[in-house]
Motif scaffolding. Structure first.
Motif, PDB file in Angstrom:
ATOM      1  N   GLN A 156       0.773  -1.246   0.115  1.00  0.00           N
ATOM      2  CA  GLN A 156      -0.134  -0.165   0.028  1.00  0.00           C
ATOM      3  C   GLN A 156       0.903   1.395   0.164  1.00  0.00           C
ATOM      4  OE1 GLN A 156      -2.424   1.198   3.550  1.00  0.00           O
ATOM      5  NE2 GLN A 156      -4.100   0.616   2.067  1.00  0.00           N
ATOM      6  N   PRO A 157       0.472   2.257  -0.916  1.00  0.00           N
ATOM      7  CA  PRO A 157       1.317   3.600  -0.826  1.00  0.00           C
ATOM      8  C   PRO A 157       1.184   4.038   0.715  1.00  0.00           C
ATOM      9  CG  PRO A 157       0.001   3.611  -2.842  1.00  0.00           C
ATOM     10  CD  PRO A 157      -0.481   2.270  -1.804  1.00  0.00           C
ATOM     11  N   GLN A 208       1.197   6.952   1.729  1.00  0.00           N
ATOM     12  CA  GLN A 208       0.165   8.259   1.726  1.00  0.00           C
ATOM     13  C   GLN A 208      -1.263   7.653   2.395  1.00  0.00           C
ATOM     14  OE1 GLN A 208       2.139   7.728  -0.837  1.00  0.00           O
ATOM     15  NE2 GLN A 208       2.955   9.480  -1.258  1.00  0.00           N
ATOM     16  N   HIS A 242      -3.794  -0.091  -5.769  1.00  0.00           N
ATOM     17  CA  HIS A 242      -4.467   0.505  -4.683  1.00  0.00           C
ATOM     18  C   HIS A 242      -5.206   1.914  -5.120  1.00  0.00           C
ATOM     19  CE1 HIS A 242      -2.789  -1.986  -1.449  1.00  0.00           C
ATOM     20  NE2 HIS A 242      -1.675  -2.179  -2.332  1.00  0.00           N
ATOM     21  N   GLU A 243      -4.519   2.367  -6.210  1.00  0.00           N
ATOM     22  CA  GLU A 243      -5.216   3.798  -6.705  1.00  0.00           C
ATOM     23  C   GLU A 243      -6.361   3.386  -7.537  1.00  0.00           C
ATOM     24  OE1 GLU A 243      -2.891   7.368  -6.765  1.00  0.00           O
ATOM     25  OE2 GLU A 243      -1.150   6.232  -6.582  1.00  0.00           O
ATOM     26  N   THR A 281      -1.010  13.319   2.715  1.00  0.00           N
ATOM     27  CA  THR A 281       0.261  13.721   1.951  1.00  0.00           C
ATOM     28  C   THR A 281       0.241  15.242   2.148  1.00  0.00           C
ATOM     29  OG1 THR A 281       1.397  13.581   0.048  1.00  0.00           O
ATOM     30  CG2 THR A 281      -0.880  14.234  -0.209  1.00  0.00           C
ATOM     31  N   ARG A 335       0.598  14.138  -7.406  1.00  0.00           N
ATOM     32  CA  ARG A 335       1.993  13.961  -7.770  1.00  0.00           C
ATOM     33  C   ARG A 335       2.622  15.127  -7.814  1.00  0.00           C
ATOM     34  NH1 ARG A 335      -0.780   9.130  -7.695  1.00  0.00           N
ATOM     35  NH2 ARG A 335       0.089   7.219  -8.986  1.00  0.00           N
ATOM     36  N   ASN A 371       1.921  -0.777  -6.901  1.00  0.00           N
ATOM     37  CA  ASN A 371       1.215  -0.269  -5.800  1.00  0.00           C
ATOM     38  C   ASN A 371       0.399   0.927  -6.145  1.00  0.00           C
ATOM     39  OD1 ASN A 371       3.060   1.622  -6.695  1.00  0.00           O
ATOM     40  ND2 ASN A 371       3.482   2.281  -4.537  1.00  0.00           N
ATOM     41  N   VAL A 372       0.425   1.040  -7.602  1.00  0.00           N
ATOM     42  CA  VAL A 372      -0.390   2.068  -7.968  1.00  0.00           C
ATOM     43  C   VAL A 372      -1.655   1.398  -8.550  1.00  0.00           C
ATOM     44  CG1 VAL A 372      -0.746   3.878  -9.879  1.00  0.00           C
ATOM     45  CG2 VAL A 372       1.428   4.063  -8.574  1.00  0.00           C
TER      46      VAL A 372
END
Length: 286
Positions: free
Chosen positions: A72-73, A75, A209-210, A81, A98, A205-206
């Motif tokens: 998981q990121p 943030q 999870h995003e 963040t 970003r 991970n993007v």
């Protein structure tokens, strides 16, 4: 159970993350995790290394580290963040902002800081763009729209967290009835622009999870959001109003042609700090 000190926590974080991240990444993560969970400046750890960490905080460290190791990121794991000097809460219903998007905000601010514009942020997500603009262009009036109820809830929480007055409205850019009678001096957007065929180029991970809704577009319709935004902007920008877009680096020419063919003037395609095509700017001809 023996007490765990601040010094111990640093060792625990290093041990758990070793082999998953490199040494530089671990140092950055230690600072971020400690500051977020303990709500203290990182240097306090070194000034007071023998201070004990409360049991409930130890549980929080364990949860965050487990989530990060699982991919998981960070943030999402810590729940926020930083963006343009603001603390922005994030969760898996919104994209993690970003650095390129901070550049987009910088561009808008640089060209409009002394004005009193009305601004619309399309696809506001966490509200980071809208809130950053409201914070740095003090006399602006900013509205953010999104189709996601969860994103709008988070954006409103971020407005309250940062003490900023931004109007967040549920609206679909493909059918923007809520905005029918509104006009703006500036429209800004970082819409979905990653083509489905580009998924293999993205980090796991993007992808894992995003929100894909905020990331991807079909290969056969890569400009689908830009077409809707440009059409809306043509009818809702004030005279000499400005449109600012974050774009796919492979589609600069196509976005430029879209803007010109829809009557926009002074079209600029600009590179980001990595020297990749990333932004489109155009002026309304109305």
């Amino acid at each position: 159970m023996e007490p765990v000190t601040l010094s111990d926590i640093l060792k625990i974080i290093s041990q758990k993350l070793e082999g998953v991240f490199n040494a530089d990444e671990i140092q950055s993560l230690k600072k971020l995790i400690v500051e977020s969970i303990l709500d203290i400046p990182y240097h306090s750890v070194f000034l007071n290394p023998n201070d004990e960490v409360k049991p409930e905080k130890l549980k929080e460290f364990d949860r965050v580290l487990t989530d990060i190791i699982a991919g998981q990121p960070v943030q999402y794991a810590i729940g926020y963040t930083h963006f343009f000097d603001l603390k922005i809460k994030v969760n898996p219903s919104v994209l993690i902002p970003r650095p390129e998007t901070e550049e987009l905000v910088s561009l808008v601010v640089k060209e409009n800081r002394t004005k009193t514009p009305t601004i619309l942020d399309i696809g506001t997500g966490s509200g980071c763009i809208a809130l950053a603009l409201a914070n740095t262009i003090p006399d602006s009036r900013v509205t953010g729209i999104d189709i996601s109820d969860d994103a709008l809830t988070l954006a409103r929480e971020n407005a309250e967290l940062n003490g900023l007055n931004v109007s967040f409205i549920k609206s679909d850019i493909f059918n923007p009835l809520a905005l029918n009678n509104l006009h703006f001096d500036i429209i800004v957007s970082n819409p979905p622009y990653v083509r489905e065929s580009e998924k293999p180029l993205m980090k796991s991970n993007v992808l894992d999870h995003e929100p894909h809704l905020a990331l991807f577009v079909p290969d056969e319709k890569p400009l689908i959001f830009y077409e809707a935004i440009v059409n809306f902007a043509f009818n809702h920008l004030n005279r000499d109003g400005q449109l600012y877009l974050e774009i796919n680096e492979a589609l600069g020419n196509e976005v430029s042609e879209l803007l010109k063919s829809n009557g926009f003037n002074d079209v600029r395609i600009l590179n980001d700090f990595r020297d990749r095509v990333r932004f489109a700017v155009a002026k309304s001809s109305n």
